[in-house]
Design a protein around this motif. Structure first.
Motif, PDB file in Angstrom:
ATOM      1  N   LEU A  16     -61.003  -4.540  -1.020  1.00  0.00           N
ATOM      2  CA  LEU A  16     -59.625  -4.861  -1.346  1.00  0.00           C
ATOM      3  C   LEU A  16     -58.744  -4.537  -0.166  1.00  0.00           C
ATOM      4  O   LEU A  16     -58.757  -3.421   0.334  1.00  0.00           O
ATOM      5  CB  LEU A  16     -59.168  -4.035  -2.567  1.00  0.00           C
ATOM      6  N   GLN A  87     -58.918  -9.508  -2.853  1.00  0.00           N
ATOM      7  CA  GLN A  87     -60.218  -8.969  -3.209  1.00  0.00           C
ATOM      8  C   GLN A  87     -61.251  -9.780  -2.435  1.00  0.00           C
ATOM      9  O   GLN A  87     -61.595 -10.908  -2.808  1.00  0.00           O
ATOM     10  CB  GLN A  87     -60.475  -9.063  -4.714  1.00  0.00           C
ATOM     11  N   CYS A 103     -59.738  -9.462  -9.869  1.00  0.00           N
ATOM     12  CA  CYS A 103     -58.560 -10.108  -9.312  1.00  0.00           C
ATOM     13  C   CYS A 103     -57.831 -10.829 -10.435  1.00  0.00           C
ATOM     14  O   CYS A 103     -58.395 -11.108 -11.493  1.00  0.00           O
ATOM     15  CB  CYS A 103     -58.944 -11.087  -8.206  1.00  0.00           C
TER      16      CYS A 103
END
Length: 277
Positions: A16, A87, A103
């Motif tokens: 991330l 992500q 996500c």
């Protein structure tokens, strides 16, 4: 072309990272943010940034993806007044990542195939279709029938693999030799297969064909009109998510105000292919 097997296991290596685009970094929700975001003030996009000109890292940058999809995602976040985050997910983990809630939105050059629409909602944003690449100077393939008995490389797990396998079945039904399909995890491996002579051709989404040919240093060339532009890329959300209508409205706004067309031109894409619906 692209992309993701619906039942593939999600990658455990997803990373991330925050987007650094102007107008989205550090902003807070301002009342335009839709219901359904996992965290207030931010929207997270699943992406696999290895597919220029749609999503990729600029040279020397491994933090913030750029490209048509990535810049479009940042524009959507800015429209909503929230921060865009990414992500980073392996190709075969994209749809599983969305389903698992890693996500909010999946925006990364995925066809709106019937199989994907069974498990997720989607809003179209760009017309597309498969393209074919061969070694420069190879004139043996000028039609789909010429692929009979040939070996074709493809990034595995996506609609392009289904397309080339379906064509192989059609050729065999006509009494012609089928196609040997070589599936690889990454598009770079399909290029190497053709360049090194392991495959006669590769099938890839048309938006990526020009980039791949340009970067080949003259080693590869595109074969036109083998496959029709018969599908669309979509921005995906979970099935029946409250985000689904908000994404549709947001994409429509970005088309109507010309934002997505401007981004298309920036990355060498045909702005007339930008759609919504």
């Amino acid at each position: 072309m692209r992309k993701v097997g619906l039942l593939a296991a999600a990658s455990g290596l997803a990373l991330l990272v925050s987007a650094c685009g102007s107008g989205s970094e550090g902003t807070e929700a301002d009342g335009n943010a839709p219901a359904g975001l996992a965290r207030a003030g931010e929207v997270t996009f699943c992406t696999d940034p290895e597919y220029p000109p749609m999503e990729y890292y600029a040279e020397g940058d491994t933090g913030t993806p750029i490209g048509f999809d990535s810049d479009g995602a940042k524009a959507l976040a800015e429209l909503w007044g929230v921060e865009a985050k990414w992500q980073i997910t392996a190709f075969d983990g994209l749809m599983p990542g969305l389903q698992a809630g890693r996500c909010d939105i999946l925006w990364t050059a995925l066809y709106m195939s019937p199989e994907r629409l069974e498990v997720a909602d989607a809003t179209a944003f760009l017309e597309t279709g498969p393209g074919l690449i061969v070694r420069s100077g190879d004139t043996s393939i000028t039609s789909s029938e010429d692929l009979a008995g040939k070996t074709v490389a493809v990034q595995g797990g996506g609609s392009n693999e289904l397309t080339i396998k379906a064509l192989s079945d059609e050729l065999e039904a006509q009494g012609l030799p089928g196609i040997t399909v070589q599936a690889y995890p990454k598009t770079a491996e399909t290029v190497a297969a053709v360049t090194n002579g392991k495959a006669d051709a590769l099938i890839e989404t048309d938006v990526a064909v020009v980039e791949m040919v340009n970067k080949s240093g003259g080693a590869l060339e595109a074969v036109p009109d083998i496959f029709p532009a018969d599908t669309k890329f979509g921005v995906f959300t979970k099935k029946d998510s409250p985000l689904s209508p908000a994404v549709a409205d947001g994409i429509r706004t970005l088309v109507e105000n010309g934002t997505l067309q401007e981004i298309a031109v920036e990355y060498g894409l045909d702005p007339s292919r930008v759609v919504t619906g």
